[in-house]
Each structure stands twice: as structure tokens, then as C-alpha cells.
Design a protein around this motif. Sequence first.
Motif, short mmCIF file in Angstrom:
data_model
loop_
_atom_site.label_atom_id
_atom_site.label_comp_id
_atom_site.label_asym_id
_atom_site.label_seq_id
_atom_site.Cartn_x
_atom_site.Cartn_y
_atom_site.Cartn_z
N PHE A 70 0.86 -1.18 0.00
CA PHE A 70 0.00 0.00 0.00
C PHE A 70 0.90 1.24 0.00
CE2 PHE A 70 -4.18 -1.58 0.45
CZ PHE A 70 -4.07 -2.80 1.11
N LEU A 71 0.77 2.06 -1.01
CA LEU A 71 1.56 3.27 -1.13
C LEU A 71 0.60 4.44 -0.93
CD1 LEU A 71 3.31 2.12 -4.38
CD2 LEU A 71 4.10 1.79 -2.06
N CYS A 72 0.61 5.06 0.23
CA CYS A 72 -0.51 5.91 0.58
C CYS A 72 -0.09 7.23 1.20
CB CYS A 72 -1.44 5.19 1.56
SG CYS A 72 -2.05 3.62 0.93
N ILE A 73 -1.03 8.19 1.16
CA ILE A 73 -0.87 9.51 1.73
C ILE A 73 -1.70 9.60 3.01
CG2 ILE A 73 -0.38 10.62 -0.47
CD1 ILE A 73 -3.27 11.34 -0.74
N SER A 74 -1.35 10.54 3.89
CA SER A 74 -2.04 10.65 5.17
C SER A 74 -3.48 11.09 4.98
CB SER A 74 -1.30 11.66 6.07
OG SER A 74 -1.31 12.94 5.48
N GLU A 75 -4.32 10.82 5.98
CA GLU A 75 -5.75 11.08 5.86
C GLU A 75 -6.08 12.57 5.83
OE1 GLU A 75 -8.19 9.96 9.21
OE2 GLU A 75 -6.46 9.94 10.54
N ASP A 76 -5.16 13.43 6.29
CA ASP A 76 -5.43 14.86 6.24
C ASP A 76 -4.99 15.48 4.92
OD1 ASP A 76 -2.76 14.48 6.70
OD2 ASP A 76 -2.56 16.01 8.25
N THR A 77 -4.54 14.65 3.98
CA THR A 77 -4.14 15.12 2.66
C THR A 77 -5.34 15.07 1.72
OG1 THR A 77 -1.89 14.30 2.98
CG2 THR A 77 -2.57 14.75 0.72
N GLU A 78 -5.48 16.09 0.88
CA GLU A 78 -6.56 16.15 -0.10
C GLU A 78 -6.00 15.95 -1.50
OE1 GLU A 78 -9.38 19.63 1.55
OE2 GLU A 78 -7.24 20.05 1.61
N ILE A 79 -6.86 15.52 -2.42
CA ILE A 79 -6.47 15.29 -3.81
C ILE A 79 -7.31 16.20 -4.70
CG2 ILE A 79 -6.54 13.61 -5.70
CD1 ILE A 79 -5.76 11.45 -3.78
#
Length: 704
Positions: free
Chosen positions: A249-258
Motif C-alpha cells: 500500500f503506497l498511501c498519503i495521510s488522511e489529512d491530505t486532499e487530492i
Amino acid sequence: SKELLEQNLSKLQIVNPDVHIGVFSASMNSKEKGHITVATIGSVIKHIELFGDCELIIVDECDAVESRGGMYEKFINSLKIQTIGLTATPFRLRHYNDFRTGEHVAESRILTRTRPRIFNKIIHITQVKGLFEQKYLCPLDYDWQNNYDSRKIKSNSTGQGFNDEALKMYNEQQGIVDKIVHSVETSQAKHCLVFCQFTSESDEVWKKLKEKGIWSATVTAKTPKRERELIVQEFRSGKIKCLINVGIFLCISEDTEILTKNGWCGIDDISFQDDIAQYNNDNMEITFSKPTNIIKKNLNIGDEIVSLDGRYVSFSVTPDHTMLCTTHPSHKFLKKEAKEIIGKKTYIPVSGFCNHEKITIKQRTKIGKGRFLASNSYNYRKKGMSRKEANELALEQWEIKNSLRYVSPSNLSVDECNFIGFWIGDGSKHKRENNGTAYSVSQSFGNPKMLQWIEAILKSCKIEYSYSDYDSQEAIICGRKVKSNGHRAYLLCIGTGGHKQNKLGLYRLIPYLEKDGTELFWGLNRKQYLAIVEGFWKADGWHGNNKNFNYGTICKSNKKLLDLLQAIGVCRGFRCTIKIKNDKRYKKPFYSFSIFDKQRHQLTHDRAKKCVIKEKNKRVWCVTMPMGTIITRNSGTVTIMGNCGFDFPELDCIIFGRPTKSLRIFYQATGRGIRIAEGKTSCKVYDLCDNVKRFGKIETFVFE
């Protein structure tokens, strides 16, 4: 999305030819209600009050609806009317502690059996089994092992997966690598996809297949874009028989928006229907496309994360997440894992270029001739005109009003964009006594050159005005007593062509005069967008007495407007940053918006560093995009980076070299092989773990 709206609209029009169907979506440039209204959630959530008379809501892809928080829940709960959901994957992951074992357990539950929930009852089921029987889906041919028992593998702390060390040891005991190699060797498939858990396993599989003369390749986060494209091309052509995918899983933190077509989107609002921004590393072009996968995962206490909290770039990602970086200011960006740039001085992409949208504004409905002429002619006669004069003047006014047109974004002049930006910052509108709307702008006498600038802009835009001057007065600003210099207020002519009214007005610009901005701004090119920002800066920036605009900072409390300007600015080649100003003197949150003509940012004083998760229930997430890149926002700063995952529609063989506890993951992974493709008659599934034993064959799934 726009495409789905168009499809649904055309079908509804066929089924209901006599029913008025409205379209309420910014992407379709329409906000019209009908007996049936087809809409996107991002548009209707802003106008909930308009839909109070509706009798039914139908939500597509309802498995993506968060039952606690999010736009869907707010919209549905606000209207309190009957709601129907449609989905092909009606699952939701449920967490609980098993009182018998004390372990944390995660399991998939049907949406209607979770709490909290929005959808309470299943009213119709199209069974997967029926779709297979009717040949809408490609048949699966299973071959699974009976001696693999994942119950013997220790779970991780969340219960959602397995402990890495325990899983690696058990796989070695089971000889997973040799079994994978044997399955590939005996398979008659042209396109074989292997799911591995560890890079060490994938490397060993690749070496053994090479020894046997079987052409294979491994795709991980480290695989460069050009190499990946070549691998995919050779995989589809059959030159490469086996593609080994490491299940990381290559993921960004939950407080990051796309970044999406509807603006910045967070972990709980993203869906497969969103058009998500992606970045072409070859030419810095930004395009929008649907995601092929959405991944969400819980982190454990002690897990590592790579983060940077800088003035212009901030991010927080897992160590294996793909970043775009380079050590030279003009060289092409390379893909590297986040852990490889820890402490490094490197360049990161922060903006790109996207073609402005071709937007056509919906014009006002033409005024009926008969009633208008009769009413206005009568009013003019009451004022003493002859019948002939009254009729001629009424006809003239009717022609003028029906000739009025809103200008499209592509036709706006630079000065008109300057005016729009300035009005957003320092303008206002209010209701007149006759129920009309008045528009105005104002400026302090302390900046006489700004008064000259405003009047020159109004003259260039052919907007007639009158003005009133107001004396200086004392006021309380940010807790301090100050004395203003007095100001001039300009009352702007709308120019609707009424009797004795000036025809030179701002009517054509009215759709753009919204304090929150408007989706029409997406139709502006780079020069027009910068002119909007310049006008905005002249109103709310540090302009002094009409300084020359050379980029800079704007202060505003309207976060919605700043979010829109940042989203568009990133797509026009500008580095845009939003920061909250922590000052107790402000009664509400205040933000600074800075803009510079930069496409990449150098990490000099601020460097990425490794951190350790110290809190429970921390989540990470990501999406899979065709180009392998996404545009993210964290702490108000923008970073363009890689994404996670990949997709192969032509698969005719799937090999599970790793177990999973998630029904949804198993369903989605196996589902990649059930799509019908030219020349494909079936898909072989080798389950070397016990996934099929645990979940069953997907074509026998029965939802009750």
C-alpha cells in the motif's frame, strides 16, 4: 461525472419523453431543476434548500457513501426523504473486539448491516451468479490449495491483515515461491498477474521464471514511468507472460486532499465517479481522469511515515509511496520512494498546465413579446406618450433586453478579469427597493492612484457608474481604534436597457460576480486567471497606492474562494499556498493566499524526515490513476507526487501468492479477470493461499 450525467440524461429522455428533466451540475454548466433532476453531489450540496420538494433520491455507487460525515450524508439527512442506493459492491468494513479471544477483528458486512448506516433495506438484487449465467461476465476457472491455513498466521494489531514477519515465515514453510513458479509454468494463459506480499518473494519468483525461460517482469513503486509503459505494452502483446505485483500500500495521510474537477477532495468524500487530476511528467500537462482504484488503510502505532511541513511544500506519506523529484532545476522528475528523499536537497513539482475548459454560459430565457409589449406600452402611455410612441419604445426595449448576453470565459478581456477580481475583493451587491440588484465597488481616499486605476478599468470595460464620497470616520479594526481616510463608492450601471437607463453596464459580467468565485473560472486561460488574481490583489492584497503586481499575498476569510483559486492556479502553472493566520484579534478564521510563477520547488531549509506513528486510528489513503500521478494538498500547500496501484483489463490468469482478510479486496482483485475482452474466453484463478476457501467463488456470491 459529466459523462455519466449525459448517459443517464439521454436514457431518461427516451423513457420519459414528456417529462421535464433538469440537469444540476457545474460540469454541465447547468443548474436547472426538473420533474426529474440529474445531478452531481458537489453541485447540489451547495443548494440543499432548492430540493425540499423532492420525493425521492437515487444514489449511484452508494457503497462510497460515508454514513458518518461527508456530502452525501449531509444532503440526505437535510432533506429527510426516501433514498435508494445502487452499487455492485455493497460491502463496508466493520471493526470490533472479539470478547472471547481479546483480538481486534475486521470483517466485511453488507451496507444494511452496519451502524451507523444510511441504507437500511435491500429492495432488489441482481446476483453476480446471474450475470455470469447470462454471459455478461467472463467465466473463472479455479485451482486452489487445500493445505494453506491462514488461521495459523498471527494477525496484525488492527485485525485487518496479517503480521508481516509471521506471514513471511509461513509462506516460506509453504513454499509459496515455488508454487507460484509452477502455476505460471503450467498456465496456458497469455496474461498472468501474480499478487505477492513482499518484494523479496517477487524477486525470487522473477529469477526462477527467468531460469526456466519464461519472460516476466515485476512492477513496484520503484518502476519508472517509461519502463512501466513498456512492460504494460509487452504484457498485453504477450511477449511478457507474467507480471508480478507486490502488494504494497503506497498511501498519503488522511489529512491530505487530492485535486478533482470539483475541487479538493478528502479521504471520506472521494469516489470512483470523481474526475481526478493527474500530471504528465514528460510535458507538465495536467489532465483529469477517473481513478482505477481507491485504497484506504489504517496505520498501527509504531508504523513509520515520511513527512515534511514546510512553508511552500508539505506532505505526509508512507515510506514506500512514490514521489517525483530531481536534483537539477531543469531535469525531468524521477520516481523515487519517499524514504529515498529523507534529508535530501531536491526539487518537487508543485504545479502544471491544463487546457482551460470550453464553457458555454446558459443565457437568460428570452422574454415573450406579446405580454411585454402590452405591459410596457401601457405604462409609457400612462406617462403621457402617444400610443405610437409607446409601442415603438416598448418594442425597442424588448429588442434590447433580448439582445443582452453573458460573455463566455474565453471572451473576457484582461481588464474585465481585473474588474471581476477587484469586485470579488472590494465589491458588494444588495437588493434595491424595487427588488432589483445593485452592484458597487469602493476604495479609500488614502490611495488616490488606486482610484485612478479603478476608474480606468471601468472605462475600459464600458461600465457606466455614479459615485458618492464618504468622509473619514473612526472604527475598530482587529481590536484597535483607527481612523479611516474616507472612501469613494462607485454605483455601477447594470445596463439592462430600461427606459432612460444607460445601456453600457456590467450585465454581461454578472455570472462572474460571486463572492465565492464560480466554476466559470475553469474556463479562463493562464493570462485571464492571473488578471483575476491581480484584481483581487488590488482589493485585498498589499497593493499600497497601486503598486505593480508582481505576484504576492492576499488576505481573506473566504476559504471557499481561496480553495477555488488555488485549484485553478495549480493547473495554470502557479505555485499557490493557503495558510491560516493565527491571530486572536480576528473574529473568524483568516487566511493568506500566496501565488508565484513556479512549477517546481526546491527543498533547501525544509527537508523530508522520518516520523513514527504514536496515535491510534491513523489512516492513509490513495487512488490509482492511469498516468501514475496525483496532485495533493497538505497544510495548504500543493505537492505533485506518484500514486499507487495499477490495472490490467486483459487478464486471463490471476495467481494469489498472498492471503487477505478483506472480502472487498478479494472481490476487486478477482474481478479484474472477469471483464470480457476480445479473444478472451475465461480467466484462470490459482489461489495458493486460502482466499477462495474463506470467501467462496465470486460467481456463487449471493447477497441476502
